[in-house]
Design a protein around this motif. Structure first.
Motif, short mmCIF file in Angstrom:
data_model
loop_
_atom_site.label_atom_id
_atom_site.label_comp_id
_atom_site.label_asym_id
_atom_site.label_seq_id
_atom_site.Cartn_x
_atom_site.Cartn_y
_atom_site.Cartn_z
N SER A 106 0.83 -1.20 0.00
CA SER A 106 0.00 0.00 0.00
C SER A 106 0.86 1.26 0.00
CB SER A 106 -0.90 0.01 1.24
OG SER A 106 -1.69 -1.15 1.30
N ALA A 107 0.32 2.33 -0.52
CA ALA A 107 0.97 3.63 -0.40
C ALA A 107 1.00 4.00 1.08
CB ALA A 107 0.22 4.68 -1.20
N GLY A 108 2.08 4.63 1.52
CA GLY A 108 2.19 4.99 2.93
C GLY A 108 2.63 3.85 3.81
N GLY A 163 7.91 -1.27 -4.71
CA GLY A 163 7.06 -1.61 -5.84
C GLY A 163 6.20 -0.46 -6.33
N ILE A 164 5.32 -0.75 -7.27
CA ILE A 164 4.47 0.27 -7.88
C ILE A 164 3.39 0.74 -6.91
CG2 ILE A 164 2.83 0.71 -9.76
CD1 ILE A 164 4.55 -1.14 -11.51
N LYS A 165 2.92 -0.11 -6.06
CA LYS A 165 1.89 0.13 -5.04
C LYS A 165 0.49 -0.19 -5.57
CE LYS A 165 4.70 1.97 -1.85
NZ LYS A 165 5.94 2.15 -2.57
N VAL A 166 -0.31 -0.76 -4.68
CA VAL A 166 -1.66 -1.19 -5.03
C VAL A 166 -2.51 0.00 -5.48
CG1 VAL A 166 -3.80 -2.16 -4.08
CG2 VAL A 166 -1.59 -3.18 -3.48
N MET A 167 -2.35 1.15 -4.83
CA MET A 167 -3.17 2.32 -5.17
C MET A 167 -2.99 2.72 -6.63
SD MET A 167 -3.05 6.19 -3.61
CE MET A 167 -3.62 5.77 -1.98
N ARG A 168 -1.76 2.70 -7.11
CA ARG A 168 -1.51 3.08 -8.51
C ARG A 168 -2.15 2.07 -9.45
NH1 ARG A 168 3.87 4.58 -6.56
NH2 ARG A 168 4.06 6.84 -6.61
N HIS A 169 -1.99 0.79 -9.17
CA HIS A 169 -2.62 -0.24 -10.01
C HIS A 169 -4.13 -0.04 -10.03
CE1 HIS A 169 0.83 -2.76 -10.96
NE2 HIS A 169 1.23 -2.67 -9.72
N LEU A 170 -4.71 0.22 -8.86
CA LEU A 170 -6.16 0.38 -8.75
C LEU A 170 -6.65 1.55 -9.59
CD1 LEU A 170 -8.86 -0.33 -7.40
CD2 LEU A 170 -8.17 1.09 -5.45
N LEU A 171 -5.96 2.69 -9.50
CA LEU A 171 -6.40 3.87 -10.25
C LEU A 171 -6.14 3.73 -11.75
CD1 LEU A 171 -5.37 6.74 -7.82
CD2 LEU A 171 -7.63 5.77 -8.21
N ILE A 172 -5.07 3.04 -12.12
CA ILE A 172 -4.82 2.79 -13.55
C ILE A 172 -5.91 1.91 -14.13
CG2 ILE A 172 -3.30 1.57 -15.17
CD1 ILE A 172 -0.93 2.58 -13.51
N ASN A 181 -0.09 11.76 -13.31
CA ASN A 181 1.12 11.46 -12.54
C ASN A 181 1.31 9.96 -12.39
OD1 ASN A 181 2.42 10.74 -9.81
ND2 ASN A 181 3.05 12.87 -10.04
N ILE A 182 0.23 9.26 -12.09
CA ILE A 182 0.30 7.81 -11.88
C ILE A 182 0.60 7.08 -13.19
CG2 ILE A 182 -1.11 5.79 -11.30
CD1 ILE A 182 -2.43 7.54 -9.13
N ILE A 183 -0.05 7.49 -14.27
CA ILE A 183 0.22 6.88 -15.58
C ILE A 183 1.66 7.13 -15.98
CG2 ILE A 183 -0.35 6.95 -18.04
CD1 ILE A 183 -3.23 7.61 -17.21
#
Length: 474
Positions: free
Chosen positions: A334-336, A341-350, A384-386
């Motif tokens: 997770s972020a924070g 790694g890339i983090k779950v939040m980024r994968h989720l939003l992508i 930013n995430i992309i």
């Protein structure tokens, strides 16, 4: 270093004076730097923030080499720097072939580099990166106690203190539980330091596989790896009675779902096809099925959270699981959290943005924003995430090409690049979980160290200071 020197003196391991000398040199340099800069304004804006974060990690890694060099534990500068930056970036990749022969003081220092780096990453992710406008934590900036404006905000201190208490509390709790489960106190402390930082340095050559006959120890580490890979702000919410905020958090739910689903898949295959050690500790309880799912769960969480502990060589299970775990190296926790790694939040939003593109294609005039936790995510954050994801994959490819150019085979090159950039630790091929990075050429070790730093500091933080316009005065 002083703490490591005291432990060294307690165990009479012969490295006390060497570690003390390293501490003295480090403190003298620090005092001189403080004296030289005493007249400077204590004001940190964006440019200064990038410089402090990047060079802070580099300076820590340079000073962290001293105990290894002075004690002779790692006499080679390249190897010592690799071990140190792997520690501070909480990667856990090692060049040591006989860990158990090291002095206790050096082993503790090695684990402390993880723990210090892990705490630094939490503060960086929660308090600093939102200030700089990067990282995955912009979404938490409004909810978590944190900074505002263009200067470091006093509330950052409050944030850091609260997270520090949680981090220390988890470490103490895991140490006690591991001791009660059968570890020696020294091993329990070191593994707690490595677990909460999602680092992966162990005091044993076989890593956590050393305790394959004591499943309870491995289950305790599993629980704390999961907590370390969870956003530490959610831990704060839980401890303050706001459990509903934890359960309603999208990233936390997806993170838990991923681990559950990946464990079912890998556990079923391990149980049917792979050969894993069965514990002789209560065999009627810890049989073949339990052993298979425990090893699968342990390795899934260790790779997803980028902790890097190992209970078995997952690259020997099946070809499918080798590819499967390679894919998990790109997930991250997770972020924070302290995970890489890339983090779950980024994968989720992508994924959310990708799905919404179908609707936008059909309804060209409609405004369809991405939502996270029932709140609209700004286009700036989505871009930013992309951009982060594209840059991450590009760096992974470049990293693998460089390792291939240095002579590594395909599997080792892609594994080493993914592991270093994602701060995972174990890789594939000649860098698999039961060996290490000691056979890499000298340049390969420096290159992997650079990838570790890039991945740990969210790419942009390091790369932006390499651009010419960053240094231009405006």
């Amino acid at each position: 270093m002083v703490v490591a020197a005291l432990v060294s003196g307690f165990y009479k391991d012969g490295a006390t004076l060497d570690i003390t000398m390293a501490a003295v040199v480090t403190m003298l340099v620090g005092v001189m730097a403080m004296f030289y800069t005493r007249g400077h304004r204590k004001e940190v804006k964006r440019k200064e923030g990038y410089i402090i974060v990047t060079f802070g990690w580099l300076i820590m890694s340079i000073s962290g080499v001293l105990p290894y060099i002075f004690s002779g534990a790692i006499p080679n500068v390249t190897n010592a720097f690799f071990e140190t930056i792997s520690g501070y970036t909480t990667t856990g990749a090692s060049i040591l072939n006989d860990i158990e022969s090291l002095p206790e003081g050096i082993l503790l220092w090695r684990s402390l580099t993880h723990w210090i780096g892990g705490m630094g990453i939490i503060v960086l992710a929660i308090a600093i990166l939102p200030l700089l406008g990067i990282g995955g934590m912009q979404l938490f900036a409004a909810e978590a106690p944190g900074p505002g404006g263009d200067k470091l905000h006093p509330r950052i201190t409050d944030t850091a203190k609260r997270l520090w208490y949680i981090y220390v509390g988890y470490t103490v709790a895991e140490t006690i539980l591991l001791k009660l489960a059968g570890m020696s106190f020294f091993d329990a402390v070191n593994h707690a330091l490595a677990t909460l930082s999602t680092g992966g340095f162990s005091t044993k050559n076989a890593s956590v596989a050393f305790w394959n006959d004591q499943p309870l120890i491995q289950y305790i580490i599993i629980v704390f790896m999961f907590l370390a890979g969870t956003n530490f702000v959610l831990s704060y919410f839980a401890f303050t009675g706001k459990v509903q905020r934890v359960l309603k958090d999208e990233e936390f739910r997806v993170y838990g779902f991923f681990i559950f689903g990946f464990t079912l898949v890998s556990g079923f295959i391990v149980w049917l096809q792979a050969d894993v050690p069965v514990s002789d500790y209560h065999p009627q309880i810890f049989g073949a099925a339990e052993s298979g799912f425990r090893h699968a769960l342990f390795q899934v969480i260790a790779i997803v959270t980028t902790t890097g502990f190992v209970t078995a060589d997952f690259t020997n299970w099946t070809p499918f699981l080798t590819v499967f775990f390679f894919g998990l190296m790109f997930l991250g926790g997770s972020a924070g959290s302290t995970s890489g790694g890339i983090k779950v939040m980024r994968h989720l939003l992508i994924i959310k943005n990708g799905i919404l593109e179908f609707k936008r294609t059909l309804h060209t005039n409609a405004i369809i924003p991405v939502r996270y936790n029932n709140k609209t995510v700004s286009e700036h954050i989505v871009y930013n995430i992309i951009g982060f994801f594209v840059l991450y994959m590009l760096l992974f490819i470049i990293g693998a090409l460089v390792l291939g150019f240095l002579g590594l085979d395909f599997e080792s090159a892609i594994g080493g690049s993914a592991s270093s950039l994602g701060n995972v630790g174990p890789a594939l091929g000649d860098l698999n979980p039961v060996v290490n990075f000691s056979e890499l050429p000298a340049f390969g070790k420096w290159w992997c160290g650079f990838l570790m730093l890039l991945g740990r500091l969210e790419l942009f933080t390091v790369l932006i200071i390499m651009t010419p316009y960053f240094w231009k005065k405006i």
